[in-house]
Design a protein around this motif. Structure first.
Motif, PDB file in Angstrom:
ATOM      1  N   ALA A 802     -29.832  28.886  43.077  1.00  0.00           N
ATOM      2  CA  ALA A 802     -30.360  30.091  43.723  1.00  0.00           C
ATOM      3  C   ALA A 802     -31.864  29.946  43.919  1.00  0.00           C
ATOM      4  N   PRO A 803     -32.446  30.641  44.896  1.00  0.00           N
ATOM      5  CA  PRO A 803     -33.909  30.608  45.055  1.00  0.00           C
ATOM      6  C   PRO A 803     -34.598  31.115  43.795  1.00  0.00           C
ATOM      7  N   GLN A 804     -35.763  30.555  43.503  1.00  0.00           N
ATOM      8  CA  GLN A 804     -36.492  31.006  42.320  1.00  0.00           C
ATOM      9  C   GLN A 804     -36.957  32.450  42.467  1.00  0.00           C
ATOM     10  N   LYS A 805     -37.252  32.834  43.708  1.00  0.00           N
ATOM     11  CA  LYS A 805     -37.710  34.194  43.961  1.00  0.00           C
ATOM     12  C   LYS A 805     -36.544  35.029  44.480  1.00  0.00           C
ATOM     13  N   GLN A 806     -36.285  36.131  43.813  1.00  0.00           N
ATOM     14  CA  GLN A 806     -35.184  36.993  44.203  1.00  0.00           C
ATOM     15  C   GLN A 806     -35.441  37.636  45.570  1.00  0.00           C
ATOM     16  N   ILE A 807     -34.401  37.758  46.377  1.00  0.00           N
ATOM     17  CA  ILE A 807     -34.505  38.369  47.701  1.00  0.00           C
ATOM     18  C   ILE A 807     -33.799  39.713  47.672  1.00  0.00           C
ATOM     19  N   GLN A 808     -34.515  40.741  48.011  1.00  0.00           N
ATOM     20  CA  GLN A 808     -33.958  42.089  47.952  1.00  0.00           C
ATOM     21  C   GLN A 808     -32.760  42.221  48.883  1.00  0.00           C
ATOM     22  N   LEU A 842     -27.554  25.825  53.731  1.00  0.00           N
ATOM     23  CA  LEU A 842     -28.763  26.168  52.991  1.00  0.00           C
ATOM     24  C   LEU A 842     -29.130  27.640  53.161  1.00  0.00           C
ATOM     25  N   GLN A 843     -28.455  28.318  54.067  1.00  0.00           N
ATOM     26  CA  GLN A 843     -28.809  29.686  54.421  1.00  0.00           C
ATOM     27  C   GLN A 843     -27.935  30.700  53.692  1.00  0.00           C
ATOM     28  N   TYR A 844     -28.322  31.958  53.793  1.00  0.00           N
ATOM     29  CA  TYR A 844     -27.520  33.056  53.270  1.00  0.00           C
ATOM     30  C   TYR A 844     -27.342  34.085  54.388  1.00  0.00           C
ATOM     31  N   PRO A 855     -33.704  31.116  52.851  1.00  0.00           N
ATOM     32  CA  PRO A 855     -34.615  31.677  51.843  1.00  0.00           C
ATOM     33  C   PRO A 855     -35.826  30.772  51.643  1.00  0.00           C
ATOM     34  N   GLN A 856     -36.971  31.383  51.486  1.00  0.00           N
ATOM     35  CA  GLN A 856     -38.212  30.632  51.315  1.00  0.00           C
ATOM     36  C   GLN A 856     -38.456  30.365  49.833  1.00  0.00           C
ATOM     37  N   GLY A 857     -39.138  29.255  49.572  1.00  0.00           N
ATOM     38  CA  GLY A 857     -39.473  28.909  48.197  1.00  0.00           C
ATOM     39  C   GLY A 857     -38.731  27.675  47.727  1.00  0.00           C
ATOM     40  N   ARG A 871     -26.088  14.818  37.046  1.00  0.00           N
ATOM     41  CA  ARG A 871     -26.563  13.459  36.772  1.00  0.00           C
ATOM     42  C   ARG A 871     -28.035  13.286  37.134  1.00  0.00           C
ATOM     43  N   LEU A 872     -28.464  13.886  38.230  1.00  0.00           N
ATOM     44  CA  LEU A 872     -29.855  13.844  38.664  1.00  0.00           C
ATOM     45  C   LEU A 872     -30.179  15.173  39.340  1.00  0.00           C
ATOM     46  N   SER A 873     -31.452  15.562  39.326  1.00  0.00           N
ATOM     47  CA  SER A 873     -31.834  16.798  40.006  1.00  0.00           C
ATOM     48  C   SER A 873     -33.233  16.657  40.573  1.00  0.00           C
ATOM     49  N   GLN A 874     -33.537  17.524  41.540  1.00  0.00           N
ATOM     50  CA  GLN A 874     -34.840  17.490  42.181  1.00  0.00           C
ATOM     51  C   GLN A 874     -35.136  18.870  42.756  1.00  0.00           C
ATOM     52  N   THR A 875     -36.377  19.276  42.648  1.00  0.00           N
ATOM     53  CA  THR A 875     -36.814  20.529  43.254  1.00  0.00           C
ATOM     54  C   THR A 875     -37.088  20.297  44.738  1.00  0.00           C
ATOM     55  N   VAL A 876     -36.543  21.193  45.554  1.00  0.00           N
ATOM     56  CA  VAL A 876     -36.686  21.052  47.006  1.00  0.00           C
ATOM     57  C   VAL A 876     -37.374  22.297  47.557  1.00  0.00           C
ATOM     58  N   PRO A 877     -38.465  22.130  48.283  1.00  0.00           N
ATOM     59  CA  PRO A 877     -39.134  23.299  48.884  1.00  0.00           C
ATOM     60  C   PRO A 877     -38.466  23.688  50.204  1.00  0.00           C
ATOM     61  N   PHE A 878     -38.456  24.985  50.468  1.00  0.00           N
ATOM     62  CA  PHE A 878     -37.917  25.495  51.737  1.00  0.00           C
ATOM     63  C   PHE A 878     -38.914  26.461  52.359  1.00  0.00           C
TER      64      PHE A 878
END
Length: 878
Positions: A802-808, A842-844, A855-857, A871-878
């Protein structure tokens, strides 16, 4: 195998319009309303559209699945749809579509009523096994490939059921975001794959029946999702002539008469006759004998509602299109619009030029069996392998016990329903298949539960003071020692022979007796003391027409290939009147009839033999099975028997022939567990290949396997509105948190996670990289290495947090599957792998703007081998 037929992406609308101008009103009706095909050509398919032959518009035959193709003629049964989902292989899905399309073409079918792309949301839903699991991406990906495979053979596919047909109920409420992101998403994938048709569902969706839901069919399906084909009702899913104005194009089954088994639950609204059909009686009438009945081992846990009648409301004043046209509530242009959509797909598939498919007498095409066998192998999920109990070694094969009816015969189809019935001549049991692979192996086979039995001995029956059975046949009386007329014993009766028998059975010991009515070439009915105990489900115009198929009334055919109606009857000491009658199934095949039994004493002997086999074996393979009852459990005493065998011999492997999760109280006591699903016709050799390591299991669970039934969102007692309501009203208040999403949102550990599956090898992941493509898609690159000793397949899975920042106003699951692949690697091989995640994934769905939004962030991308094994993870900006 021949190359695919080229089907154009769109119809020639100029040609369609020109044809419509030549049509009378009645011609147009023949494109929007089904009827019963003439007996001389009827293939026993589900539906028939008459077309307009005088203008070169051919009729269409519509046949059930999935999987396979169901008509009055035998056809191969592929691995179950849930098993196909477990392959996580888009290539396997496509190849299975090819099997369906080629068999449809051979059997004279123009529209295959599949794929079934509803969600596995509620295990109480008796058609949950028909789905591709709990995840919309997996379901949509597999369904899209099945469609491409079917339509590549020049046969139309019809995706079903739009939408919310995922539960035991009929009045469904789904929140808007969940509706778009979860339940409609597979249908979007089907549309993107070019599906010709979509079937609307029985249930209400947010207050309106789906087949008359104008917002769903016109605004969402056509305007938002871009669907260009035609919408067909589920059989009896129309409740008003006005549906033709609301986006529902074709009514099935359409015009039927009082001899049809659907007569008292369905009527035709899309009809142009002055005579209106009467109000429905909703008694189910003769259709009661078609629905699956419990076998002796099956029992219920708790109460599951029977709310089917809510799907067929009793309209006391039905009005068809004849009246609607007369009072101008419907105009001819409404009918023409629907006819144009149907005609457009007929033109697009080239049927205006080559005509509809006609049945062929040719055998099944070479190569299809290989696809079914490969799919069954690819579907196998290795759930447990303690002490490397599998694969079987040469030493194991010096003293192996194989126990259960599934050892002798493949559990090919599980539930006999809207799918192919299979080809028994292809079916080889796992024990025989293993013998063929390892001729020197010493295998002790014990069925434990004999599902065939033996013909009732002659010394136990008499009638009118004389031994045996009294037979009446064509006005002549005969006397038979046993009721046992089969091809295997060389005394089958002539085709179209329809005898009846009577006798009195002498019972010396009171108890529960299995009475198995077995037949082929005719239907049959068994009465005990004047009461109908069992009857074959063949019935004209229902499912496979009136032809009896070997596997239609039980878990599997008899061991000599007869249909098997199995019933348990408590018989007191003394005499009991037995009556067996037959009726014509129009197959023209020799008539085979047998009344077999399994006595309480025989059951005890069979059980003792199974325990003895386990006691003397190096390893034991136990074949467990389930259909739909009990919910979340194994039928009969299988749990108890597994426990007893485990206490005798700890080297126990259980092979599950089930299609939905079951409770396994014995799991900690067995060393091995393999989920083989309902295997299809080629399941015996496939199972043998998995057990011996000739094929390395790489299937993955398409659903979350919970510890208990109460762990699932639809059966959590805290939320009774979510499922199994006696009034049929269901609310999907879990929103987007279906399946593994629910478990993670509740911080609840499953027994086995979604996407889980072991291997005889090991795989390593490295060098994860991500990047955005110009079109907004996400490209994910990594290296995959087979670090184990044998070749095998791995199924890398991509999950997005989920996005780190909640979307109302929006909800997000803790993580969502956004990509997967199935990769074959030799031992020691490393491969660069790329997976593209489409922008849409990637959208909602933003409910306020009614649009897809990114969603942004930052979000975390997880590369995993199961939903709970990152097994592996990575932070991805949007």
């Amino acid at each position: 195998m021949a190359a695919d037929v080229q089907v154009r992406p769109e119809a020639d609308q100029v040609r369609v319009d020109a044809l419509l101008k030549k049509m009378t009103l009645e011609d147009k009706f023949n494109l929007v309303r089904g009827m019963t095909e003439d007996d001389s050509t009827n293939q026993g398919q589900a539906g028939y559209l008459p077309g307009v032959p005088r203008l070169g518009v051919p009729p269409l035959r519509l046949a059930d699945g999935p999987p396979g193709v169901l008509t009055r003629k035998e056809s191969i049964i592929p691995t179950s749809t849930m098993g196909l989902a477990a392959t996580f292989s888009k290539q396997d899905a496509y190849d299975n579509g090819v099997v369906i399309g080629k068999e449809a073409s051979r059997l004279g079918i123009d529209v295959a009523l599949e794929p079934f792309i509803n969600m596995f949301r509620d295990s109480g839903f008796r058609r949950g096994w028909n789905t591709y699991g709990e995840d919309p991406l997996l379901t949509g990906s597999m369904g899209a490939q099945v469609i491409k495979g079917i339509q590549g053979q020049g046969v139309m596919a019809q995706a079903k059921h739009l939408v919310g047909y995922d539960m035991t109920g009929f009045d469904v409420s789904i929140p808007e975001q969940a509706l778009h992101e979860v339940y409609l998403a597979p249908f979007q994938d089907a549309i993107d794959a070019g599906v010709a048709s979509i079937m609307c569902s029985y249930n209400k969706l947010n207050g309106e029946f789906a087949c008359g839901n104008e917002h769903l069919l016109e605004q969402v399906l056509r305007n938002q999702m871009g669907f260009k084909g035609f919408v067909t009702s589920d059989w009896g899913g129309v409740h008003s002539a006005s549906y033709i104005k609301k986006g529902m194009d074709m009514e099935m089954p359409g015009r039927i008469d009082e001899k049809h088994p659907f007569w008292d639950i369905m009527r035709s609204y899309y009809d142009n006759t002055a005579i209106q059909q009467p109000a429905l009686h909703t008694s189910m009438g003769s259709m009661k004998k078609v629905f699956a009945r419990p076998m002796p081992e099956e029992w219920m846990v708790g109460q599951r509602p029977n709310v089917m009648m809510g799907q067929f409301p009793n309209d006391e004043k039905p009005q068809n299109l004849f009246l609607a046209l007369r009072d101008k509530t419907v105009k001819e242009q409404d009918i023409e619009r629907a006819a144009s959509r149907v005609l457009g797909q007929i033109e697009r598939f080239g049927l205006l030029d080559k005509g509809s498919h006609q049945p062929q007498s040719t055998p099944m095409e070479d190569g299809l069996s290989a696809i079914v066998r490969r799919t069954s192998e690819h579907s196998a999920v290795l759930l447990k392998n303690r002490d490397n109990v599998l694969p079987l070694t040469g030493d194991d094969l010096k003293g192996l016990a194989m126990i259960g009816p599934g050892a002798v015969q493949p559990v090919a189809l599980g539930v006999s329903a809207e799918h192919s019935i299979g080809m028994p001549q292809l079916q080889v049991g796992p024990a025989d298949a293993l013998h063929a692979l390892e001729p020197q192996a010493k295998i002790n086979v014990a069925v434990a539960n004999d599902m065939t039995g033996i013909a009732i001995p002659a010394d136990r029956v008499s009638f009118d003071g004389k031994p045996g059975w009294a037979r009446e046949q064509e006005g002549q009386n005969h006397r038979d020692g046993q009721l046992a007329f089969t091809a295997a014993t060389g005394n089958a009766l002539a085709a179209n022979t329809l005898p009846s028998w009577k006798t009195r059975l002498n019972i010396e010991q009171e108890g529960d007796y299995n009475l198995n009515l077995q037949m082929l070439g005719a239907g049959a009915v068994l009465k005990v003391d004047g009461k109908i105990i069992g009857e074959s489900s063949s019935l004209k115009n229902a499912l496979h027409g009136d032809v009896v198929h070997p596997g239609q009334d039980a878990l599997m055919p008899t061991t000599d290939g007869l249909n098997n109606v199995r019933r348990m009857v408590k018989l007191s000491r003394g005499e009991h009147l037995l009556e067996v009658s037959t009726y014509n199934d129009t197959s023209g095949a020799p008539v085979q009839v047998r009344l077999a039994w399994v006595t309480p004493q025989m059951r005890e002997v069979n059980r003792a033999q199974a325990l003895a086999a386990a006691r003397g074996a190096k390893k034991v393979i136990f074949f467990a099975w389930a259909r739909t009852d009990p919910q979340f459990g194994l039928p009969g005493d299988q749990d108890k028997l597994i426990e007893e065998i485990a206490a005798i011999n700890p080297n126990l492997v259980v092979v599950l022939n089930t299609s939905t999760p079951v409770a396994m109280p014995w799991l900690g006591k067995v060393k091995g567990l393999v989920q083989m699903w309902w295997t299809g016709d080629e399941g015996g050799p496939a199972t043998a290949n998995i057990l011996t390591g000739r094929s390395n299991p790489a299937g993955r669970l398409p659903f979350t396997w919970a510890h208990s039934l109460q762990d699932y969102p639809a059966t959590d007692p805290r939320y009774p509105e979510r499922g199994q309501q006696l009034d049929g009203v269901v609310s999907y208040t879990e929103g987007v948190n279906l399946g593994y999403r629910w478990f993670e949102s509740q911080h609840k550990a499953p027994l086995f996670a979604f996407g889980y599956g072991l291997s005889y090898s090991h795989f390593d992941y490295s060098a994860l990289k991500t990047g955005r493509l110009p079109n907004g898609d996400l490209k994910v690159d990594f290296k995959l290495t087979n670090s184990g000793p044998v070749a095998g397949d791995e199924v890398p899975q991509l999950y997005l947090s989920a996005p780190q920042k909640q979307i109302q106003g929006a909800e997000f699951a803790p993580q969502t599957l956004v990509g997967f692949d199935r990769i074959s690697l030799k031992a020691g091989e490393t491969r660069d792998v790329s997976i593209i995640v489409p922008l849409r994934k990637l959208q909602y769905w933003a409910t306020q703007s009614k649009s897809w939004q990114l969603p942004q962030g930052e979000r975390t991308l997880r590369l995993a081998s199961a939903s709970d094994n990152v097994r592996l993870s990575q932070t991805v900006p949007f």
